[in-house]
Structure formats: C-alpha cells, structure tokens
Enzyme design. Structure first.
Site, PDB file in Angstrom:
ATOM      1  N   GLY A  17       7.462  -9.969 -11.818  1.00  0.00           N
ATOM      2  CA  GLY A  17       7.223  -9.613 -13.187  1.00  0.00           C
ATOM      3  C   GLY A  17       6.045  -8.904 -13.573  1.00  0.00           C
ATOM      4  O   GLY A  17       5.716  -8.311 -12.577  1.00  0.00           O
ATOM      5  N   CYS A  49      -0.124  -3.596  -8.938  1.00  0.00           N
ATOM      6  CA  CYS A  49       0.040  -4.083 -10.222  1.00  0.00           C
ATOM      7  C   CYS A  49      -0.372  -5.311 -10.155  1.00  0.00           C
ATOM      8  O   CYS A  49      -1.079  -5.679 -11.608  1.00  0.00           O
ATOM      9  CB  CYS A  49       1.230  -4.253 -10.779  1.00  0.00           C
ATOM     10  SG  CYS A  49       1.842  -5.795  -9.534  1.00  0.00           S
ATOM     11  N   PRO A  65       8.778  -0.215  -4.040  1.00  0.00           N
ATOM     12  CA  PRO A  65       8.476   0.925  -5.400  1.00  0.00           C
ATOM     13  C   PRO A  65       7.731   2.200  -4.484  1.00  0.00           C
ATOM     14  O   PRO A  65       7.496   2.396  -2.938  1.00  0.00           O
ATOM     15  CB  PRO A  65       7.610   0.015  -5.700  1.00  0.00           C
ATOM     16  CG  PRO A  65       6.901  -0.999  -4.495  1.00  0.00           C
ATOM     17  CD  PRO A  65       7.812  -1.116  -3.529  1.00  0.00           C
ATOM     18  N   LEU A 115       6.013 -11.458  -5.735  1.00  0.00           N
ATOM     19  CA  LEU A 115       4.960 -11.948  -6.123  1.00  0.00           C
ATOM     20  C   LEU A 115       5.566 -12.298  -8.081  1.00  0.00           C
ATOM     21  O   LEU A 115       5.493 -12.089  -8.884  1.00  0.00           O
ATOM     22  CB  LEU A 115       3.521 -11.855  -7.031  1.00  0.00           C
ATOM     23  CG  LEU A 115       2.311 -10.988  -5.289  1.00  0.00           C
ATOM     24  CD1 LEU A 115       1.610 -10.937  -6.409  1.00  0.00           C
ATOM     25  CD2 LEU A 115       2.825 -12.146  -4.616  1.00  0.00           C
ATOM     26  N   THR A 129       4.961   2.278  -5.113  1.00  0.00           N
ATOM     27  CA  THR A 129       3.534   2.741  -5.029  1.00  0.00           C
ATOM     28  C   THR A 129       2.978   2.132  -3.380  1.00  0.00           C
ATOM     29  O   THR A 129       1.876   1.826  -3.375  1.00  0.00           O
ATOM     30  CB  THR A 129       2.971   1.500  -6.199  1.00  0.00           C
ATOM     31  OG1 THR A 129       3.374   0.972  -6.711  1.00  0.00           O
ATOM     32  CG2 THR A 129       3.080   2.576  -7.420  1.00  0.00           C
ATOM     33  N   LEU A 169      14.299  -3.322  -2.545  1.00  0.00           N
ATOM     34  CA  LEU A 169      14.113  -2.954  -3.645  1.00  0.00           C
ATOM     35  C   LEU A 169      12.298  -2.140  -2.693  1.00  0.00           C
ATOM     36  O   LEU A 169      11.707  -3.288  -2.881  1.00  0.00           O
ATOM     37  CB  LEU A 169      13.826  -3.266  -5.355  1.00  0.00           C
ATOM     38  CG  LEU A 169      15.450  -2.749  -5.479  1.00  0.00           C
ATOM     39  CD1 LEU A 169      16.365  -3.024  -5.269  1.00  0.00           C
ATOM     40  CD2 LEU A 169      14.949  -2.908  -6.983  1.00  0.00           C
TER      41      LEU A 169
END
Length: 472
Positions: free
Chosen positions: A220, A253, A121, A422, A123, A119
C-alpha cells in the site's frame, strides 16, 4: 496504427513468454533441491552482490543511474540490509515438512509456486531485486525481475552478478532473470504470465498487479505518522526522527512524513528537531515548497529523494548550511492539505496535538487520506500509551522508539521480518498485513490425520450459555 500497436504488443508478449519458459525450466531443476542446496544458493546470491568492493560499486552505480537518494543510503541497503535479510531467513525450514501441529494432527509441507514476477522500484533498486530473489529461491522458485526504467542498468548488473554466482554453485542461471529493456507493457505481460506477482512500486503498478489475473502480493501507500508523547526521551526521539527522515534522502515510503507532538512537549521537541538540522519554513517558503513537490496533484519526480539545497534552489528559497530536512506546520488532512500526504522528500509535516487521543485522531485522519494500513510510530515510555495508539489506529505496524524507515521492514534491533515489501491489509487494499518474505511465496500442502480421540460437541448449555435464556 492499430495494427502496428497490436504487433508491438504481440512481440512483447512473445518476449515475456520466452523469459517465462526459460524461468520455468530453471525452476523445475531446483524444485526438489534439499534445504542445504537452497540455503547455499541464497548465501551465494547475497555474497555476490554484497561482498566488500562490489557493494560499494553497486551503491555508486545506483546513485549515478537513478539520481535518487545518496551513496550512504544505497550502501547500507546493499551491504547491510541484504545480509540482515539473509540472516533472518537462513535458518528457516522451507523444504519438506515445515510445520507440525500435534494438537490438530496436521503436518504442513512446503511446495514451490513456480515463477515469481517481481517488480522493483526506482527508489530501492539496489536491494529489492536481491531480497525478492532470495525469498523466491528460498521457496525453490525462480524469479523474473521487472525494474523501473530509471534503474534498468543497476537491475541488470545485480541480476547478472547473482546469475554468475548461481552457476558457480551448480544451479541454472535462469532461476534469476531480468527484463533488461523494461516497459509498462512488458511488466504487465510478466504479471499475466507468471505464477505469482510480488509487486513493490507505485499505486498504478500495484493496482495493475491485482488486475493481472495472477495471484498477487502488493503493498500500500506509505505515509508514516509518528507521535511523540510527554513521556518520551526527547533527545533520543529527535535523533531517530532525523535519521529516519534523512535516510537515503527519504527515498523510502516509510520515511517520517508527519510528526505529531503532544502539547506538553511541543516547543521543546520542535527545538530539538531544529537542533538536528530541521528548517522550519515560513508561509511563503511552505507555499513555494508545495509548488515544487506537487505538479497537477502528483509528486514531482524532479525533487524526489534530493538534497534540501537542491529542493530549495528548485523551489526558490534559500536553505542555510547544515539543513538536513524541512519542517512545515500543518493542522489538517486531505487533498486540501497536501503536506498531510506522502512527500518522498526530506520534508516532514509537524502537527500539534492536545493529548494522545488527539494524536490518534490526527493519525487516523492523515492516513485515511494516504497511508492507511502501512505504518505509524510512537516515541513513549508508557506501555499504556503505546497500546492505546496501537489499538486505535488502522495500521499494520507500530514502531516503538525506533527510526521508522530503518525499522518497519526489519532491522537488527527488532524482530520484524526483513523485507522491502510491506503488506497493508484491507486498510491499504492488500491481501496481507505481513512483512512479505519467502513464506508468502510457497504453496503448502496440509496433511491431516485422524485425531487419537475424536472431538465431541459440548451440550447446548455449555456451547450457547446465557444466550439460550436471552433468545429462548
């Protein structure tokens, strides 16, 4: 209506099944590649997307399509991060015997997993497909990339460039495939049909990955908390916090979401952050910003990774020229204090701590709300303080005197593994704390031979010691 929905789902399942079949056939052709062949492939894949001229084009395409972040941030990721990741893994042995333990007389042999479902993202859509692809191929796997719909053209461009390079190297193009017209249903189907899921994205997608029935490596929630203690080099800390907070307009993130300043340096450090372009918001501005960032309890996609001026205009307050990030005063943590959570904007919450113990308590309370297990950081010249914070926080990474968002996924100035995935351990609901790389995308066969001298059990007196006297 139900029949029509079932037909659509069946069609998407068939589409993904065809992709997986192509991917699996290609993977079987490289399953027995030598180390030299594998390493030549991943060099070619990176060069195809990161060479001068192409990197600039991809960076601009990413900004134009996603409308997230900025050109400089995207360029650094596609030009520099991909190179750094390649450099980090190129000398690793990933074919054949990869580890020998003479003490236990064990030899470990690397075997490919098969088809990796990845996957990507919105961002980080410029470097994520590349980094995941070379990690997969390093282990002689194939990969199918499922992009966020907001970045589907960028993803196709990057995958097509890698595919062309792969063919020129004499390997099958289909070791890298992409879902060119993505949907949630197709992504879910990919996760069900592939051999291992590598999930980077929002919590809903990571949860879906873990629920797919396929072994999954997830990440996470990020919500980095940074402490500055009384021993820190404040000028250095202020510049690195600014760099981290503004990199790619906080698309990562790992951006500094909360900064805790101990009382002894609070006023001086806050002034230095202001000097670096931080705008301290008053209560009215803070309320307006809160209304702009969160809608019905969820982060508003319209302000994610946007400039301070755009966000200020959207929220309804003036932003002076030169403002690089917002500073909001905060004291609490949890849903009643939304600024304690992840913000995905150039906004940092600043906390005042009495001392390091208070800073540790704040870190744990903030990350118990969001971000537990991911990352925190400290600016300090005291090894005792650094280790105290590391031992007392529920975190997988503690970055010391480094810009968080540019460092915890690996950089040239530290020894962390290069990745954009991560793991956050059990604290973040993940199966690993690792900076996920190729070693997480292989199977290992352990060959165990008899020891030259068999182990012998020690006597009860040696094994149990004073426990015998206490328990009888």
């Amino acid at each position: 209506m139900a029949t029509a929905l079932k037909t659509v789902q069946s069609s998407e399942a068939e589409e993904i099944a065809e992709l997986v079949a192509l991917s699996r056939a290609a993977q079987e052709q490289i399953a027995h590649y030598s180390q030299a062949q594998v390493d030549a492939l991943i060099r070619a894949m990176v060069w195809a997307v990161a060479k001068p001229g192409v990197a600039e084009m991809i960076a601009q395409q990413t900004v134009d399509e996603t409308q997230l972040g900025n050109y400089d941030g995207k360029y650094l990721k596609i030009f520099r991060k991909t190179r750094a990741t390649l450099m980090d893994i190129i000398d690793d042995k990933s074919v054949g015997v990869i580890e020998e333990d003479p003490v236990r007389n064990i030899v470990k042999i690397a075997k490919p997993v098969g088809v990796i479902g990845a996957l990507s993202p919105s961002t980080n859509p410029e470097a994520t497909p590349v980094i995941k692809a070379i990690s997969a191929v390093k282990g002689r796997n194939s990969i199918i990339v499922a992009p966020h719909p907001r970045a589907k053209l960028t993803n196709k461009l990057i995958c097509d460039l890698m595919r062309a390079a792969i063919v020129k190297m004499g390997a099958p193009a289909d070791i890298v495939l992409s879902i060119d017209i993505p949907s949630v249903e197709k992504t879910n189907e990919l996760m069900r049909q592939c051999d291992r899921v590598l999930a980077t994205g929002g919590s809903a997608m990571v949860t879906a990955a873990y629920s797919s029935g396929t072994p999954a490596l997830g990440v996470g929630v990020g919500n980095a908390v940074i402490t500055v203690d009384e021993t820190a080099d404040l000028d250095d800390a202020a510049e690195k916090i600014r760099l981290s907070k503004t990199l790619d307009l906080a698309a990562s993130c790992s951006s500094d979401n909360a900064v805790i300043l101990v009382d002894a340096i609070y006023d001086e450090m806050l002034a230095k952050l202001v000097g670096k372009g931080g705008l301290v918001l008053d209560d009215d501005q803070k309320a307006k910003l809160q209304g702009a960032i969160w809608v019905d309890g969820h982060i508003n996609a319209k302000v994610v990774a946007q400039t301070p001026k755009f966000i200020g205009d959207y929220a309804g307050f003036a932003v002076p020229e030169g403002t690089q990030f917002f500073i909001v005063h905060e004291t609490g943590a949890g849903p009643d204090h939304p600024f304690s959570g992840e913000k995905m904007t150039v906004t940092m919450a600043v906390y005042r701590a009495k001392d390091l113990d208070h800073a540790i308590d704040l870190t744990n309370r903030i990350q118990a709300y969001q971000g537990q297990g991911h990352s925190c950081g400290i600016y300090s010249r005291s090894d005792a303080n650094i280790m105290k914070l590391a031992e007392a926080t529920r975190t997988s990474r503690v970055m010391v005197n480094q810009p968080q968002s540019a460092s915890n996924s690996g950089n040239l100035w530290n020894g962390m593994r290069q990745t954009f995935s991560l793991g956050c351990g059990s604290w973040g609901g993940n199966g690993t704390n690792n900076n996920i790389t190729w070693r997480d995308l292989i199977n290992e066969t352990w060959v165990s031979k008899p020891l030259a001298v068999a182990k012998t059990l020690p006597s009860d007196e040696v094994l149990f010691g004073d426990v015998i006297a206490k328990l009888g």
